[in-house]
Design a protein around this motif. Structure first.
Motif, short mmCIF file in Angstrom:
data_model
loop_
_atom_site.label_atom_id
_atom_site.label_comp_id
_atom_site.label_asym_id
_atom_site.label_seq_id
_atom_site.Cartn_x
_atom_site.Cartn_y
_atom_site.Cartn_z
N ALA A 94 16.82 16.73 -32.88
CA ALA A 94 18.10 16.90 -33.56
C ALA A 94 18.21 18.27 -34.21
O ALA A 94 19.30 18.82 -34.35
CB ALA A 94 18.28 15.81 -34.62
N THR A 95 17.07 18.84 -34.60
CA THR A 95 17.02 20.18 -35.16
C THR A 95 17.63 21.17 -34.17
O THR A 95 17.50 21.04 -32.96
CB THR A 95 15.57 20.56 -35.48
N GLY A 96 18.29 22.20 -34.71
CA GLY A 96 18.95 23.15 -33.83
C GLY A 96 18.22 24.45 -33.62
O GLY A 96 18.56 25.21 -32.72
N ASP A 97 17.22 24.77 -34.45
CA ASP A 97 16.60 26.09 -34.34
C ASP A 97 15.47 26.08 -33.31
O ASP A 97 15.26 25.11 -32.58
CB ASP A 97 16.15 26.60 -35.71
N TRP A 98 14.71 27.16 -33.25
CA TRP A 98 13.72 27.38 -32.20
C TRP A 98 12.65 26.30 -32.14
O TRP A 98 12.04 26.07 -31.09
CB TRP A 98 13.03 28.74 -32.40
N ARG A 99 12.42 25.60 -33.24
CA ARG A 99 11.36 24.60 -33.27
C ARG A 99 11.65 23.40 -32.38
O ARG A 99 10.75 22.64 -32.02
CB ARG A 99 11.11 24.16 -34.72
#
Length: 441
Positions: free
Chosen positions: A157-162
Motif C-alpha cells: 500500500a506504501t507508495g514510495d521506493w520501499r
C-alpha cells in the motif's frame, strides 16, 4: 588485568561496535551504518554515554509525542508489570478495556470498538482486511506519496521506493494525491490542486472498477513523504467518492495522531469522519509497542456473527495498554495537545517562515502543530531537490551542534515532542537556521 567497566566515550565505542557487529538495521546498507548512540533521555533531549546531549527535533521516528521518560507513563508501566505482564488477547483485561475506552472517548461517536495491534503496519494490514471482508471486494487504493508500514500488505500500500522490492500482496492500486509545490495536475492554486486531485482519484477508482474497490487508504497528512497537509476540501471530497461507490475510507493517523497536528486526530481539522482509523506511535509515545484500528459501528457489526480472521499474540498487551492510559491521562492533564497547537502557531510556523525568507535553499515550508517540513532545493526557480551530499552535510552539522534532526530525501522535518516549550523550540530553530546559513555560504 583491568576489569573496570567501560564508561563515557569508551562505552559508546563499544556499544557501536557490538551493534554494528550483531544487529541488522532496517532500511540500511549494513556496511554504512551511522555512528550514533543514545544512552538516555528526558523530555525533549537525549544523550550518549559520554554526556553529549541533543535536542530531539525528530521525536525519534515521530512517536515520542509526550517526550522521553515521562515519569507518569514510566510509573504506570512499572505498576502494570508488578500486577500482570502479559495475557492472551482472547482474555478480558481491565487495562485493555480502559485503554480502548479512553481512545474512543477522543474520537467521533461513529466509532464503536478498537482492534489493538503491535504497531502501525499491522494496524493498516488489519484495516484493509476489515474493509475487504465488510465490502466483499478486493482492491485497496492508496497514494504514491505515502508510507503505511513494512508488513506484507502495508508495504505494498506504501507508495514510495520501499514498495518496489516487496510487492507480494495482491489488489493494491495507487493514485497521486495533492502536492501543489510539485503538482502532478498543473495546478496553480490549492483549490485547483484539490479539484484536480479528486478528479484523478475518482478516475482511478472508476477505471479500476469501482465495484472491486474495498478501501481508499490515505495518511490524513502524509508524513514521511513530506508533511503534505491536504488542501481544504480534499479529504471531504475523498469521503464523498467513498460514499458514492460504497468504499470504506481508512485514514492512517499513525504519525499524525494523538496531538502531533495540534488536535487529537488530524482528520478532526478536515471536516471528515472516516470508517476506520489506524493509529500507533503517539498513542503511548512508543514506550511499549502498540497500535490499533478505530472501527466504526457499521463495520464492527459485520463481525458480530462473522469471525474476524485476524489476531496477534501481543494484541492489547497489558504493558502497552497501561502506557496508553497513562499517556492519554498525562496529555490531557498537562494540556499537551493544546501546547502542540500553540507552539506550531506561535513559534514553529513563524520561525520556519522566517528561515525560509532568508535562505535560498528553502523551497517550501509546510505543516501544522509540531508537524513541519522544510523542502530544500538547489534552485528555487527550477525547484531541483537539494542533492544527498548536501543533505548529509546538513544532518551532520545539526548533530555536531546539538540538534537531532529528522532528514528524509531533500527535506528536514521539524517534529519535536508535543511537550516542547517555546525556549527549546526557538533553540532548535536557531541551530537549524545557522546550519542552513553555513551550508548556503
Amino acid at each position: 588485568m583491568d576489569t573496570a567497566p567501560l564508561t563515557g566515550a569508551d562505552l559508546d565505542a563499544a556499544v557501536l561496535a557490538a551493534d554494528h557487529r550483531h544487529v541488522l538495521h532496517s532500511w540500511s546498507a549494513q556496511a554504512h551504518l551511522p555512528s550514533f548512540v543514545v544512552a538516555g533521555g528526558a523530555g525533549c533531549r537525549v544523550w550518549d554515554h559520554a554526556g553529549t546531549t541533543w535536542l530531539d527535533f525528530s521525536s525519534q521516528l515521530v512517536n515520542t509525542n509526550i517526550g522521553h521518560q515521562h515519569p507518569a507513563v514510566v510509573a504506570a508501566i512499572k505498576e502494570q508489570a508488578d500486577l500482570l505482564t502479559t495475557v492472551s488477547p482472547a482474555t478480558a483485561n481491565a487495562t485493555r478495556a480502559e485503554a480502548a475506552e479512553r481512545i474512543l472517548a477522543l474520537a467521533p461517536a461513529a466509532f464503536r470498538k478498537v482492534f489493538f495491534t503491535n504497531g502501525g503496519a499491522d494496524a493498516n494490514e488489519n484495516a484493509v482486511r476489515m474493509a475487504r471482508l465488510h465490502t466483499g471486494r478486493d482492491k485497496a487504493v492508496s497514494a504514491y506519496r505515502s508510507y503505511h508500514g513494512n508488513t506484507g500488505a502495508a508495504v505494498v500500500a506504501t507508495g514510495d521506493w520501499r514498495r518496489v522490492p516487496n510487492e507480494y500482496a495482491r489488489g493494491h492500486v495507487h493514485a497521486f494525491g495533492p502536492y501543489l509545490y510539485r503538482s502532478d495536475f498543473w495546478a496553480d492554486s490549492p483549490a485547483q490542486e484539490c479539484e484536480r486531485a479528486l478528479q484523478h482519484l475518482e478516475r482511478v477508482v472508476v477505471a479500476e472498477g469501482a465495484a472491486s474497490v474495498a478501501a481508499i487508504l490515505l495518511e490524513t497528512i502524509p508524513g514521511t513523504a513530506g508533511v503534505l497537509v491536504p488542501p481544504p476540501g480534499y479529504l471531504a471530497g475523498v469521503r464523498e467518492i467513498c460514499d458514492r461507490y460504497g468504499i470504506v475510507l481508512v485514514l492512517d493517523e499513525v504519525m499524525a495522531g494523538f496531538g502531533r497536528t495540534g488536535s487529537w486526530f488530524a482528520f478532526l481539522q478536515h471536516d471528515v469522519v472516516p470508517d476506520l482509523v489506524t493509529f500507533a506511535k503517539g498513542v503511548n509515545s512508543g514506550y511499549v509497542p502498540a497500535g490499533g484500528v478505530l472501527v466504526s459501528a457499521e463495520i464492527a457489526a459485520t463481525f458480530d456473527e462473522q469471525v474476524f480472521p485476524g489476531g496477534l499474540t501481543y494484541s492489547g498487551h497489558p504493558l502497552a495498554m497501561a502506557a496508553i492510559v497513562a499517556t492519554l491521562d498525562a496529555m490531557q492533564s498537562d494540556g499537551v495537545v493544546e501546547n502542540a497547537a500553540r507552539i506550531g502557531r506561535d513559534v514553529l510556523g513563524p520561525g520556519l517562515a522566517e528561515i525560509a525568507a532568508g535562505c535560498p535553499l528553502v523551497g517550501e515550508v509546510r505543516g501544522t502543530g509540531v508537524f513541519w517540513a522544510l523542502e530544500l532545493v538547489a534552485d528555487q526557480d527550477s525547484r531541483a531537490p537539494l542533492p544527498p551530499t548536501v543533505m548529509a552535510r546538513i544532518k551532520g552539522l545539526c548533530l555536531e551542534r546539538g540538534l537531532l534532526p529528522f532528514v528524509a530525501e531533500n527535506r528536514v522535518h521539524v517534529v519535536p515532542p508535543c511537550i516542547i516549550g517555546e525556549d527549546e523550540a526557538r533553540e532548535g530553530l536557531g541551530i537549524l537556521a545557522g546550519v542552513l546559513r553555513d551550508v548556503t555560504t
